[in-house]
Scaffold this motif. Sequence first.
Motif, PDB file in Angstrom:
ATOM      1  N   ILE A  16       0.835  -1.206   0.000  1.00  0.00           N
ATOM      2  CA  ILE A  16       0.000   0.000   0.000  1.00  0.00           C
ATOM      3  C   ILE A  16       0.862   1.245   0.000  1.00  0.00           C
ATOM      4  O   ILE A  16       0.594   2.220  -0.721  1.00  0.00           O
ATOM      5  N   LYS A  17       1.911   1.224   0.797  1.00  0.00           N
ATOM      6  CA  LYS A  17       2.797   2.367   0.887  1.00  0.00           C
ATOM      7  C   LYS A  17       3.469   2.662  -0.449  1.00  0.00           C
ATOM      8  O   LYS A  17       3.694   3.828  -0.804  1.00  0.00           O
ATOM      9  N   GLU A  18       3.813   1.618  -1.202  1.00  0.00           N
ATOM     10  CA  GLU A  18       4.529   1.785  -2.477  1.00  0.00           C
ATOM     11  C   GLU A  18       3.585   2.003  -3.670  1.00  0.00           C
ATOM     12  O   GLU A  18       4.051   2.287  -4.775  1.00  0.00           O
ATOM     13  N   SER A  19       2.293   1.845  -3.463  1.00  0.00           N
ATOM     14  CA  SER A  19       1.362   1.996  -4.589  1.00  0.00           C
ATOM     15  C   SER A  19       1.401   3.425  -5.122  1.00  0.00           C
ATOM     16  O   SER A  19       1.470   4.388  -4.363  1.00  0.00           O
ATOM     17  N   ALA A  20       1.336   3.535  -6.450  1.00  0.00           N
ATOM     18  CA  ALA A  20       1.491   4.848  -7.085  1.00  0.00           C
ATOM     19  C   ALA A  20       0.234   5.322  -7.799  1.00  0.00           C
ATOM     20  O   ALA A  20       0.207   6.419  -8.363  1.00  0.00           O
ATOM     21  N   SER A  21      -0.815   4.500  -7.811  1.00  0.00           N
ATOM     22  CA  SER A  21      -2.035   4.895  -8.524  1.00  0.00           C
ATOM     23  C   SER A  21      -3.245   4.251  -7.865  1.00  0.00           C
ATOM     24  O   SER A  21      -3.128   3.314  -7.073  1.00  0.00           O
ATOM     25  N   LEU A  22      -4.420   4.736  -8.239  1.00  0.00           N
ATOM     26  CA  LEU A  22      -5.671   4.163  -7.740  1.00  0.00           C
ATOM     27  C   LEU A  22      -5.826   2.721  -8.212  1.00  0.00           C
ATOM     28  O   LEU A  22      -6.385   1.877  -7.507  1.00  0.00           O
ATOM     29  N   LYS A  23      -5.288   2.438  -9.389  1.00  0.00           N
ATOM     30  CA  LYS A  23      -5.357   1.070  -9.904  1.00  0.00           C
ATOM     31  C   LYS A  23      -4.525   0.126  -9.035  1.00  0.00           C
ATOM     32  O   LYS A  23      -4.934  -1.008  -8.742  1.00  0.00           O
ATOM     33  N   ASP A  24      -3.337   0.599  -8.612  1.00  0.00           N
ATOM     34  CA  ASP A  24      -2.501  -0.227  -7.722  1.00  0.00           C
ATOM     35  C   ASP A  24      -3.246  -0.553  -6.429  1.00  0.00           C
ATOM     36  O   ASP A  24      -3.209  -1.692  -5.936  1.00  0.00           O
ATOM     37  N   CYS A  25      -3.934   0.431  -5.873  1.00  0.00           N
ATOM     38  CA  CYS A  25      -4.694   0.215  -4.627  1.00  0.00           C
ATOM     39  C   CYS A  25      -5.787  -0.823  -4.825  1.00  0.00           C
ATOM     40  O   CYS A  25      -6.012  -1.679  -3.960  1.00  0.00           O
ATOM     41  N   GLU A  26      -6.451  -0.732  -5.964  1.00  0.00           N
ATOM     42  CA  GLU A  26      -7.525  -1.690  -6.233  1.00  0.00           C
ATOM     43  C   GLU A  26      -6.956  -3.104  -6.414  1.00  0.00           C
ATOM     44  O   GLU A  26      -7.553  -4.088  -5.958  1.00  0.00           O
ATOM     45  N   ASP A  27      -5.808  -3.206  -7.054  1.00  0.00           N
ATOM     46  CA  ASP A  27      -5.176  -4.518  -7.243  1.00  0.00           C
ATOM     47  C   ASP A  27      -4.804  -5.141  -5.876  1.00  0.00           C
ATOM     48  O   ASP A  27      -4.958  -6.346  -5.666  1.00  0.00           O
ATOM     49  N   ILE A  28      -4.314  -4.307  -4.957  1.00  0.00           N
ATOM     50  CA  ILE A  28      -3.958  -4.799  -3.610  1.00  0.00           C
ATOM     51  C   ILE A  28      -5.209  -5.272  -2.870  1.00  0.00           C
ATOM     52  O   ILE A  28      -5.209  -6.313  -2.205  1.00  0.00           O
ATOM     53  N   ARG A  29      -6.277  -4.498  -2.985  1.00  0.00           N
ATOM     54  CA  ARG A  29      -7.526  -4.889  -2.326  1.00  0.00           C
ATOM     55  C   ARG A  29      -8.014  -6.240  -2.825  1.00  0.00           C
ATOM     56  O   ARG A  29      -8.405  -7.116  -2.053  1.00  0.00           O
ATOM     57  N   VAL A  30      -7.958  -6.445  -4.137  1.00  0.00           N
ATOM     58  CA  VAL A  30      -8.403  -7.721  -4.711  1.00  0.00           C
ATOM     59  C   VAL A  30      -7.489  -8.858  -4.238  1.00  0.00           C
ATOM     60  O   VAL A  30      -7.954  -9.950  -3.875  1.00  0.00           O
ATOM     61  N   ALA A  31      -6.173  -8.594  -4.224  1.00  0.00           N
ATOM     62  CA  ALA A  31      -5.213  -9.636  -3.840  1.00  0.00           C
ATOM     63  C   ALA A  31      -5.345 -10.047  -2.376  1.00  0.00           C
ATOM     64  O   ALA A  31      -5.109 -11.217  -2.017  1.00  0.00           O
ATOM     65  N   GLU A  69      -8.387  -2.422   4.732  1.00  0.00           N
ATOM     66  CA  GLU A  69      -9.382  -1.575   4.055  1.00  0.00           C
ATOM     67  C   GLU A  69      -9.160  -0.103   4.369  1.00  0.00           C
ATOM     68  O   GLU A  69      -9.208   0.754   3.481  1.00  0.00           O
ATOM     69  N   GLU A  70      -8.913   0.222   5.642  1.00  0.00           N
ATOM     70  CA  GLU A  70      -8.694   1.607   6.049  1.00  0.00           C
ATOM     71  C   GLU A  70      -7.448   2.191   5.408  1.00  0.00           C
ATOM     72  O   GLU A  70      -7.454   3.345   4.943  1.00  0.00           O
ATOM     73  N   LYS A  71      -6.350   1.407   5.387  1.00  0.00           N
ATOM     74  CA  LYS A  71      -5.103   1.900   4.800  1.00  0.00           C
ATOM     75  C   LYS A  71      -5.258   2.112   3.297  1.00  0.00           C
ATOM     76  O   LYS A  71      -4.722   3.078   2.733  1.00  0.00           O
ATOM     77  N   ILE A  72      -5.964   1.191   2.642  1.00  0.00           N
ATOM     78  CA  ILE A  72      -6.204   1.350   1.190  1.00  0.00           C
ATOM     79  C   ILE A  72      -7.033   2.607   0.924  1.00  0.00           C
ATOM     80  O   ILE A  72      -6.744   3.394   0.012  1.00  0.00           O
ATOM     81  N   ASN A  73      -8.091   2.837   1.705  1.00  0.00           N
ATOM     82  CA  ASN A  73      -8.948   4.017   1.516  1.00  0.00           C
ATOM     83  C   ASN A  73      -8.176   5.304   1.752  1.00  0.00           C
ATOM     84  O   ASN A  73      -8.337   6.284   1.008  1.00  0.00           O
ATOM     85  N   ARG A  74      -7.310   5.321   2.809  1.00  0.00           N
ATOM     86  CA  ARG A  74      -6.496   6.509   3.063  1.00  0.00           C
ATOM     87  C   ARG A  74      -5.530   6.768   1.917  1.00  0.00           C
ATOM     88  O   ARG A  74      -5.317   7.907   1.508  1.00  0.00           O
ATOM     89  N   LYS A  75      -4.940   5.681   1.400  1.00  0.00           N
ATOM     90  CA  LYS A  75      -4.004   5.827   0.281  1.00  0.00           C
ATOM     91  C   LYS A  75      -4.724   6.340  -0.972  1.00  0.00           C
ATOM     92  O   LYS A  75      -4.189   7.175  -1.708  1.00  0.00           O
ATOM     93  N   LYS A  76      -5.953   5.855  -1.193  1.00  0.00           N
ATOM     94  CA  LYS A  76      -6.730   6.319  -2.346  1.00  0.00           C
ATOM     95  C   LYS A  76      -6.999   7.818  -2.246  1.00  0.00           C
ATOM     96  O   LYS A  76      -6.889   8.560  -3.230  1.00  0.00           O
TER      97      LYS A  76
END
Length: 340
Positions: A16-31, A69-76
């Motif tokens: 999550i910390k290294e994600s650079a786009s909204l798509k990366d965040c979504e991929d992490i959530r799915v994974a 979920e919270e970390k992904i939403n904050r990153k988004k």
Amino acid sequence: MLENLNSIREEAISMIKESASLKDCEDIRVAMLGKKGRVTEILKNMKKLPPEEKKVLGKEANILKKEIEEKINRKKLELASEEKEKRLKEETIDVTEPAPELKIGAKHLITQVIDEVLGIFTDMGYEIVEGPLVDTVFNVFDGLNSPANHPSRDMTDTFYISKDNVLRPHTSSVEIRTLMSREAPFKIVSPGRCFRCDTPDATHSPMFHQIEGMIVDEGITMAHLKGTLDHMAKKLFGSETRTKFRPHHFPFTEPSAEMDVSCFKCGGKGCSMCKGSGWIEILGCGMTHPNVHGVGEVDTEKFTGFAFGMGVERIAMLKYGIDDIRYFYENDMRFIEQFK
């Protein structure tokens, strides 16, 4: 299992910390949390564990799920804010930069003159009525009391579409249509394009514009005609304008006249515009012939009326000192923009 959850937590936080786009965040959530995600798989396999372990592991797994979920939403939200800031910087508008000059359009002079003349007559209670460009020979000639041998009916003067239909050479045909379609009394003006077999030169065009007028009512006299057109001339050319009427002949009026106005360039003293006479002819008019009223079955014992017709191009050329009718149709913006 608990060690596995801790490993997943560390890996998810790092991703999550290294994600650079909204798509990366979504991929992490799915994974991690999707139907086949790693946390989801652990929750599915809990049914094999003893109740005590299941209780502890279930609690920890749900905590991890919520944390991810919270970390992904904050990153988004963080990425969306950065994207918006970047876009605002790229799309910044310099409000101090001079704007390009906008060219404002203008009504064509012919339209301006038509509007001005129609405004004068509508202020006097006249109704604007229009008709088709192609009309019957009856409406154009027969109904207007033009005999079969009248020169205007020749093919050298009128454009025939067929034996019984022509491109109208005048807007007087609208008067016949009005007489046949409504009851007296009425007063109308009819603007529009007309066509005649003329060779284009400085004063002639095969296509031009006319404004025709007609009134039918009780007690209408030549004095009403003269007063109406004198008022129109003063409104159009100025309050000092004088008018005079000369006897003439038109098949559809009796008596007929041509109206002159005092030259608005020299005031009647004589100049090149009025050819030294002090007067300029601008329209034809007269008391409507009873035969024309008969087309509409108007009771000629009860009603009388008058009619008049003027060429718009002629009015515009005289009023604005234009010496060539072809200027109106060449679409040269240098000419048109002079009359904004």
